[in-house]
Write a protein that holds these residues in place. Structure first.
Motif, mmCIF file in Angstrom:
data_model
loop_
_atom_site.group_PDB
_atom_site.id
_atom_site.type_symbol
_atom_site.label_atom_id
_atom_site.label_comp_id
_atom_site.label_asym_id
_atom_site.label_seq_id
_atom_site.Cartn_x
_atom_site.Cartn_y
_atom_site.Cartn_z
ATOM 1 N N VAL A 144 37.101 83.499 -10.110
ATOM 2 C CA VAL A 144 38.579 84.506 -10.064
ATOM 3 C C VAL A 144 39.327 82.487 -11.066
ATOM 4 O O VAL A 144 40.569 83.111 -11.788
ATOM 5 N N MET A 145 38.216 81.695 -10.947
ATOM 6 C CA MET A 145 39.466 80.089 -11.159
ATOM 7 C C MET A 145 38.251 80.164 -12.487
ATOM 8 O O MET A 145 38.571 79.272 -13.475
ATOM 9 N N GLU A 146 37.162 79.509 -12.408
ATOM 10 C CA GLU A 146 36.076 78.565 -13.051
ATOM 11 C C GLU A 146 34.424 79.328 -12.662
ATOM 12 O O GLU A 146 34.594 78.024 -11.574
ATOM 13 N N HIS A 188 47.697 72.738 -1.873
ATOM 14 C CA HIS A 188 47.383 73.141 -2.559
ATOM 15 C C HIS A 188 47.318 72.759 -3.868
ATOM 16 O O HIS A 188 47.953 71.945 -4.398
ATOM 17 N N PRO A 189 46.117 73.043 -4.715
ATOM 18 C CA PRO A 189 46.550 72.652 -6.917
ATOM 19 C C PRO A 189 47.787 73.375 -7.303
ATOM 20 O O PRO A 189 48.380 73.907 -6.632
ATOM 21 N N ASN A 233 46.834 81.745 -9.906
ATOM 22 C CA ASN A 233 47.858 82.669 -9.045
ATOM 23 C C ASN A 233 48.007 81.783 -8.014
ATOM 24 O O ASN A 233 46.389 80.812 -7.094
ATOM 25 N N ILE A 234 49.293 81.178 -7.110
ATOM 26 C CA ILE A 234 49.376 81.113 -5.877
ATOM 27 C C ILE A 234 48.631 81.605 -4.999
ATOM 28 O O ILE A 234 47.829 80.381 -4.172
ATOM 29 N N ILE A 265 46.648 78.676 -3.059
ATOM 30 C CA ILE A 265 46.234 78.259 -1.455
ATOM 31 C C ILE A 265 44.529 77.961 -0.773
ATOM 32 O O ILE A 265 44.108 77.820 -0.132
ATOM 33 N N CYS A 266 43.722 79.506 -1.497
ATOM 34 C CA CYS A 266 42.333 79.940 -1.095
ATOM 35 C C CYS A 266 41.577 78.691 -1.322
ATOM 36 O O CYS A 266 40.676 78.340 -0.441
#
Length: 272
Positions: free
Chosen positions: A97-99, A153-154, A159-160, A164-165
């Motif tokens: 979902v991010m990269e 967290h980053p 998305n938050i 956190i994940c």
């Protein structure tokens, strides 16, 4: 040859006699020396990350051989494998979902192998599983990692929940080997294949840590800025250092046992 061995024997004997604080200091010095050495002989420091993945793959191969050929899971911690599967699943989710990159494929293969190891321990080889020795309470690491991820967290635009994940998998990876070390400490004796596997994990994590530290030095700290602001960049680097030092003591006794020609590693009290 005998004369050449005397200085080495004298040095090892001297280190043995030192208190724990002195040994810890010497370990730090040795780590720094290794980093300096790698900085000058490895021109592209991204190769260190590739080397870490390769060494980790060797460790997994040893584990597969142990389970398929030896037909025993004695000495392996199911709880460590569960934690490994948990942080890998979290990292894979974040990766999708991010990269998405090549590491996503590598993590997918590692997660599939970890699930297979868990299956073998739980069902096929459960009679050889040392359940009484694998007594580390995993909530001692899962809960603190989750709480820490909520706080630190980053600071990216994602998305938050995803941020956190991401932090949770970074923190959990750093301590996922603790149940394995506890099991070995309880057993006192570590058979060769398990020792090879854990040693490979130690080397892989040192190379990964070296990659991060040298990248920070090469970019003069700009890499930490690229990761975000606040405490998160420092926590990423700290997590790499922590997981390296967690395994440093075991690696010392592994090398010592190897030099001494011992096939079975015997751990003294207090190693873990």
């Amino acid at each position: 040859m005998r004369v050449a061995k005397r200085p080495i024997h004298a040095a090892v004997t001297w280190v043995k006699r030192q208190p724990s604080k002195v040994k810890a200091f010497l370990s730090v010095v040795a780590g720094i020396a290794a980093l300096v050495f790698l900085r000058f002989i490895v021109y592209d420091h991204d190769n260190l990350f590739v080397a870490a993945e390769a060494v980790h793959a060797v460790g997994i191969s040893v584990l597969i051989y142990k389970l398929t050929k030896e037909r025993t899971c004695a000495g392996l911690s199911l709880k460590s494998q569960d934690l490994t599967a948990l942080f890998l699943a979290a990292r894979l989710y974040c990766s999708f979902v991010m990269e998405y990159d090549i590491h996503t494929i590598l993590d997918t293969a590692t997660l599939a192998t970890t699930f297979w190891v868990i299956y073998m321990i739980r069902f096929k080889l459960r009679t050889s599983y040392m359940v009484d020795k694998d007594n580390f309470a995993v909530y001692y690491v899962v809960v603190p990692c989750a709480l820490l991820a909520l706080v630190i967290h980053p600071s990216t635009s994602h998305n938050i929940f995803n941020r956190i994940c991401w932090a949770f998998c970074v923190y959990l990876e750093a301590v996922s080997v603790l149940p394995q070390l506890r099991l070995m400490q309880n057993a006192k004796i570590v058979e060769p294949f398990t020792a090879h596997y854990v040693f490979a994990l130690g080397i892989a994590r040192f190379l990964s840590c070296a990659h991060w530290v040298l990248q920070v030095l090469d970019t003069r700290g700009r890499l930490l800025t690229a990761l975000g602001y606040g405490l998160w960049p420092s926590m990423v680097l700290l997590a790499e250092i922590v997981q390296t030092f967690i395994l440093a003591d075991f690696c010392y006794y592994y090398v010592k046992s190897l030099i001494g020609g011992q096939l079975v590693l015997r751990l003294p009290s207090g190693v873990v």
